[in-house]
Design a protein around this motif. Sequence first.
Motif, PDB file in Angstrom:
ATOM      1  N   GLU A 169       5.255   3.753 -15.489  1.00 16.77           N
ATOM      2  CA  GLU A 169       5.004   4.457 -16.634  1.00 16.77           C
ATOM      3  C   GLU A 169       6.466   4.709 -17.357  1.00 16.77           C
ATOM      4  O   GLU A 169       6.380   4.806 -18.638  1.00 16.77           O
ATOM      5  N   SER A 170       7.466   4.522 -16.487  1.00 14.07           N
ATOM      6  CA  SER A 170       8.659   4.756 -17.499  1.00 14.07           C
ATOM      7  C   SER A 170       9.949   4.059 -16.236  1.00 14.07           C
ATOM      8  O   SER A 170       9.640   3.834 -15.105  1.00 14.07           O
ATOM      9  N   ARG A 171      11.106   3.878 -16.944  1.00 16.77           N
ATOM     10  CA  ARG A 171      12.146   3.176 -16.306  1.00 16.77           C
ATOM     11  C   ARG A 171      12.612   4.070 -14.963  1.00 16.77           C
ATOM     12  O   ARG A 171      12.902   3.727 -13.979  1.00 16.77           O
ATOM     13  N   GLU A 172      12.614   5.469 -15.297  1.00 11.94           N
ATOM     14  CA  GLU A 172      12.959   6.664 -14.479  1.00 11.94           C
ATOM     15  C   GLU A 172      12.027   6.539 -13.354  1.00 11.94           C
ATOM     16  O   GLU A 172      12.728   6.740 -12.257  1.00 11.94           O
ATOM     17  N   LEU A 173      10.820   6.439 -13.282  1.00 10.43           N
ATOM     18  CA  LEU A 173      10.028   6.267 -12.116  1.00 10.43           C
ATOM     19  C   LEU A 173      10.159   5.191 -11.325  1.00 10.43           C
ATOM     20  O   LEU A 173      10.010   4.941 -10.364  1.00 10.43           O
ATOM     21  N   TRP A 174      10.554   3.969 -12.104  1.00  8.16           N
ATOM     22  CA  TRP A 174      10.697   2.806 -11.417  1.00  8.16           C
ATOM     23  C   TRP A 174      12.039   2.958 -10.540  1.00  8.16           C
ATOM     24  O   TRP A 174      12.280   2.527  -9.349  1.00  8.16           O
ATOM     25  N   LEU A 175      13.098   3.660 -11.157  1.00  7.51           N
ATOM     26  CA  LEU A 175      14.444   3.797 -10.334  1.00  7.51           C
ATOM     27  C   LEU A 175      13.935   4.773  -9.240  1.00  7.51           C
ATOM     28  O   LEU A 175      14.589   4.426  -8.146  1.00  7.51           O
ATOM     29  N   PRO A 178       0.845  -1.180   0.141  1.00  7.57           N
ATOM     30  CA  PRO A 178      -0.071  -0.112   0.079  1.00  7.57           C
ATOM     31  C   PRO A 178       0.864   1.329   0.086  1.00  7.57           C
ATOM     32  O   PRO A 178       0.294   2.252  -0.245  1.00  7.57           O
ATOM     33  N   GLN A 179       1.997   1.224   0.290  1.00 16.07           N
ATOM     34  CA  GLN A 179       3.059   2.321   0.424  1.00 16.07           C
ATOM     35  C   GLN A 179       3.508   2.466  -1.046  1.00 16.07           C
ATOM     36  O   GLN A 179       3.583   3.696  -1.429  1.00 16.07           O
ATOM     37  N   VAL A 180       3.547   1.580  -1.768  1.00 15.12           N
ATOM     38  CA  VAL A 180       4.075   1.649  -3.191  1.00 15.12           C
ATOM     39  C   VAL A 180       2.901   2.138  -4.370  1.00 15.12           C
ATOM     40  O   VAL A 180       3.163   2.774  -5.185  1.00 15.12           O
ATOM     41  N   LEU A 181       1.774   1.520  -4.218  1.00 13.02           N
ATOM     42  CA  LEU A 181       0.708   1.730  -4.990  1.00 13.02           C
ATOM     43  C   LEU A 181       0.631   3.310  -5.371  1.00 13.02           C
ATOM     44  O   LEU A 181       0.237   3.569  -6.581  1.00 13.02           O
ATOM     45  N   PRO A 182       0.625   4.108  -4.414  1.00 18.67           N
ATOM     46  CA  PRO A 182       0.154   5.709  -4.691  1.00 18.67           C
ATOM     47  C   PRO A 182       1.647   6.412  -5.433  1.00 18.67           C
ATOM     48  O   PRO A 182       1.521   7.324  -5.578  1.00 18.67           O
ATOM     49  N   GLU A 183       2.745   5.714  -5.700  1.00 15.63           N
ATOM     50  CA  GLU A 183       3.867   6.465  -6.106  1.00 15.63           C
ATOM     51  C   GLU A 183       3.756   6.723  -7.304  1.00 15.63           C
ATOM     52  O   GLU A 183       2.998   6.035  -8.238  1.00 15.63           O
ATOM     53  N   PRO A 184       4.189   7.880  -7.881  1.00 14.81           N
ATOM     54  CA  PRO A 184       4.324   8.382  -9.225  1.00 14.81           C
ATOM     55  C   PRO A 184       4.520   7.482 -10.073  1.00 14.81           C
ATOM     56  O   PRO A 184       5.749   6.703  -9.954  1.00 14.81           O
ATOM     57  N   GLY A 185       3.862   7.105 -11.177  1.00 17.82           N
ATOM     58  CA  GLY A 185       4.188   6.249 -12.249  1.00 17.82           C
ATOM     59  C   GLY A 185       3.936   4.618 -12.062  1.00 17.82           C
ATOM     60  O   GLY A 185       4.080   3.887 -12.861  1.00 17.82           O
ATOM     61  N   CYS A 186       3.523   4.359 -10.684  1.00 15.86           N
ATOM     62  CA  CYS A 186       3.135   2.920 -10.536  1.00 15.86           C
ATOM     63  C   CYS A 186       1.806   2.805 -11.125  1.00 15.86           C
ATOM     64  O   CYS A 186       0.705   3.249 -10.879  1.00 15.86           O
TER      65      CYS A 186
END
Length: 95
Positions: free
Chosen positions: A59-65, A29-37
């Motif tokens: 949404e992008s590799r940058e947001l995953w990083l 539940p902490q990850v789901l609201p992250e930008p790009g998730c």
Amino acid sequence: MTVLTIIADIRIKPDEVEPVLASYRNLIPQVLPEPGCLQYDLHQDNEDPAHLLFFENWESRELWLDHMKTDHLAAHQAATDDKIESLTIYEMTKL
């Protein structure tokens, strides 16, 4: 937009399954609201409870990083690192 798909193949030490699952239940539940998730789904093998697969879409590799640098992910990793037998992360693109 090219979506980055992450598949994490996780093998937990057999006597550590419950603590690791509890940590993931706290993390998700902490990850789901992250930008790009776009998706962050954990799956457990029906015959081997120590085998997990994460299916993630970003949404992008940058947001995953950026996600990989979060405090909550670092706390999860610190709490479970010695409980994981193996972890393989695949970066994929849907065709």
